[in-house]
Design an enzyme around this catalytic site. Sequence first.
Site, PDB file in Angstrom:
ATOM      1  N   ARG A  99       7.633 -29.676 -45.295  1.00  0.00           N
ATOM      2  CA  ARG A  99       6.951 -28.969 -46.430  1.00  0.00           C
ATOM      3  C   ARG A  99       5.614 -30.028 -46.661  1.00  0.00           C
ATOM      4  O   ARG A  99       4.597 -29.125 -46.955  1.00  0.00           O
ATOM      5  CB  ARG A  99       7.898 -28.963 -47.450  1.00  0.00           C
ATOM      6  CG  ARG A  99       7.097 -28.294 -48.811  1.00  0.00           C
ATOM      7  CD  ARG A  99       6.242 -27.302 -48.507  1.00  0.00           C
ATOM      8  NE  ARG A  99       6.741 -26.057 -47.759  1.00  0.00           N
ATOM      9  CZ  ARG A  99       6.054 -25.288 -47.394  1.00  0.00           C
ATOM     10  NH1 ARG A  99       4.519 -25.257 -47.426  1.00  0.00           N
ATOM     11  NH2 ARG A  99       6.450 -24.259 -46.845  1.00  0.00           N
ATOM     12  N   LYS A 134     -15.881 -29.652 -58.064  1.00  0.00           N
ATOM     13  CA  LYS A 134     -14.733 -29.038 -58.365  1.00  0.00           C
ATOM     14  C   LYS A 134     -13.562 -29.099 -57.325  1.00  0.00           C
ATOM     15  O   LYS A 134     -13.289 -28.060 -56.731  1.00  0.00           O
ATOM     16  CB  LYS A 134     -14.849 -27.801 -58.703  1.00  0.00           C
ATOM     17  CG  LYS A 134     -15.909 -27.537 -60.060  1.00  0.00           C
ATOM     18  CD  LYS A 134     -16.351 -26.140 -60.276  1.00  0.00           C
ATOM     19  CE  LYS A 134     -17.370 -26.191 -61.547  1.00  0.00           C
ATOM     20  NZ  LYS A 134     -17.889 -24.874 -61.830  1.00  0.00           N
ATOM     21  N   LYS A 166     -27.732 -32.689 -65.587  1.00  0.00           N
ATOM     22  CA  LYS A 166     -26.974 -31.490 -66.378  1.00  0.00           C
ATOM     23  C   LYS A 166     -27.379 -31.007 -67.733  1.00  0.00           C
ATOM     24  O   LYS A 166     -27.887 -32.076 -68.323  1.00  0.00           O
ATOM     25  CB  LYS A 166     -25.622 -31.233 -66.177  1.00  0.00           C
ATOM     26  CG  LYS A 166     -25.352 -31.610 -64.593  1.00  0.00           C
ATOM     27  CD  LYS A 166     -23.845 -31.246 -64.127  1.00  0.00           C
ATOM     28  CE  LYS A 166     -23.682 -29.901 -64.087  1.00  0.00           C
ATOM     29  NZ  LYS A 166     -22.572 -29.385 -63.132  1.00  0.00           N
ATOM     30  N   GLU A 199     -30.697 -29.631 -63.358  1.00  0.00           N
ATOM     31  CA  GLU A 199     -29.880 -28.216 -63.739  1.00  0.00           C
ATOM     32  C   GLU A 199     -30.744 -27.497 -64.953  1.00  0.00           C
ATOM     33  O   GLU A 199     -31.269 -28.091 -65.762  1.00  0.00           O
ATOM     34  CB  GLU A 199     -28.546 -28.484 -64.261  1.00  0.00           C
ATOM     35  CG  GLU A 199     -27.854 -27.183 -64.747  1.00  0.00           C
ATOM     36  CD  GLU A 199     -26.640 -27.418 -65.290  1.00  0.00           C
ATOM     37  OE1 GLU A 199     -25.458 -27.358 -64.449  1.00  0.00           O
ATOM     38  OE2 GLU A 199     -26.553 -27.550 -66.402  1.00  0.00           O
ATOM     39  N   ASP A 220     -28.905 -22.485 -62.687  1.00  0.00           N
ATOM     40  CA  ASP A 220     -27.405 -22.335 -63.302  1.00  0.00           C
ATOM     41  C   ASP A 220     -27.158 -21.182 -64.072  1.00  0.00           C
ATOM     42  O   ASP A 220     -27.886 -20.773 -64.977  1.00  0.00           O
ATOM     43  CB  ASP A 220     -27.031 -23.424 -64.115  1.00  0.00           C
ATOM     44  CG  ASP A 220     -25.630 -23.569 -64.784  1.00  0.00           C
ATOM     45  OD1 ASP A 220     -24.653 -23.395 -63.636  1.00  0.00           O
ATOM     46  OD2 ASP A 220     -25.378 -23.477 -65.748  1.00  0.00           O
TER      47      ASP A 220
END
Length: 281
Positions: A99, A134, A166, A199, A220
């Site tokens: 597994r 992410k 950002k 961004e 963005d």
Amino acid sequence: MIERKWIEQLISMALQEDLGERGDLTSSAILDGKEQGKAKIVARQEGILAGVEICRLVFNQVDSSVESQVLKNDGQFLSDGEVVLQLQGSLKSLLMAERTALNFLAHLSGIATLTHQFVEAIRGFPVKLLDTRKTTPGWRMLEKYAVKVGGGTNHRMGLYDMILIKENHIRSVGGINTAVQKCRDHLRREGITARIEIEVTSLDELKEALALTVDQIMLDNMSVSEIRQAVAVTSGRVPLEASGTITLENIREIAATGVDFISVGKITHSAPAFDFSMLVE
């Protein structure tokens, strides 16, 4: 290149999570450990293989005497029913490792397969598909490796190898100009060489960013129409990256706008697991 020591540590944690302190109760009850046998890992769908060597390492970490033969290599296309790996050794060891080995193989092949689908969707356009941060905690290096196997390109690996200013950074200091200047001052003060990306969320912010001569600008969550306007305004002065709500259905239209990069978080955070089975022969 991913360090083998780091991969082995990740495998060790995964096995400990599965085996705990008591080990495989079912296999220990049914087998005495002396039984020898063969098994094969089979693809149950079409897609791109990634992680076969890591799969082998799982079996070898459980039992170094397990022998394996790779029949398909990372990056190769798999058809339903194709055998990827043949194994021989203690049946108890093979079942203990099954597994965990399949989890690595399924997750990485799933990422490579989804990445390949996105890359195929933009074929013919001079644009690169980028991944994001992410990623699953602890798995970033492997997941970004799978993206490359699938034909994608890695964006920054972490916070340490590139500056990406950002929206929240800009809000924290009151403006794009101040944020960029502070970043440049920090790099100069620390003797660090790193690319700077900003961004932006509007055409007005884009125009402000263009005046600062940065290395890359991220558009963005802009509409296709806004992205097309941004490409026209930029006129090739700075590479542009489209990001946010990118899907297989709309990525080709976005690629046609003329952007240089398209970043997609989905290829790592939402890739479906590839279907594999291990069959004892």
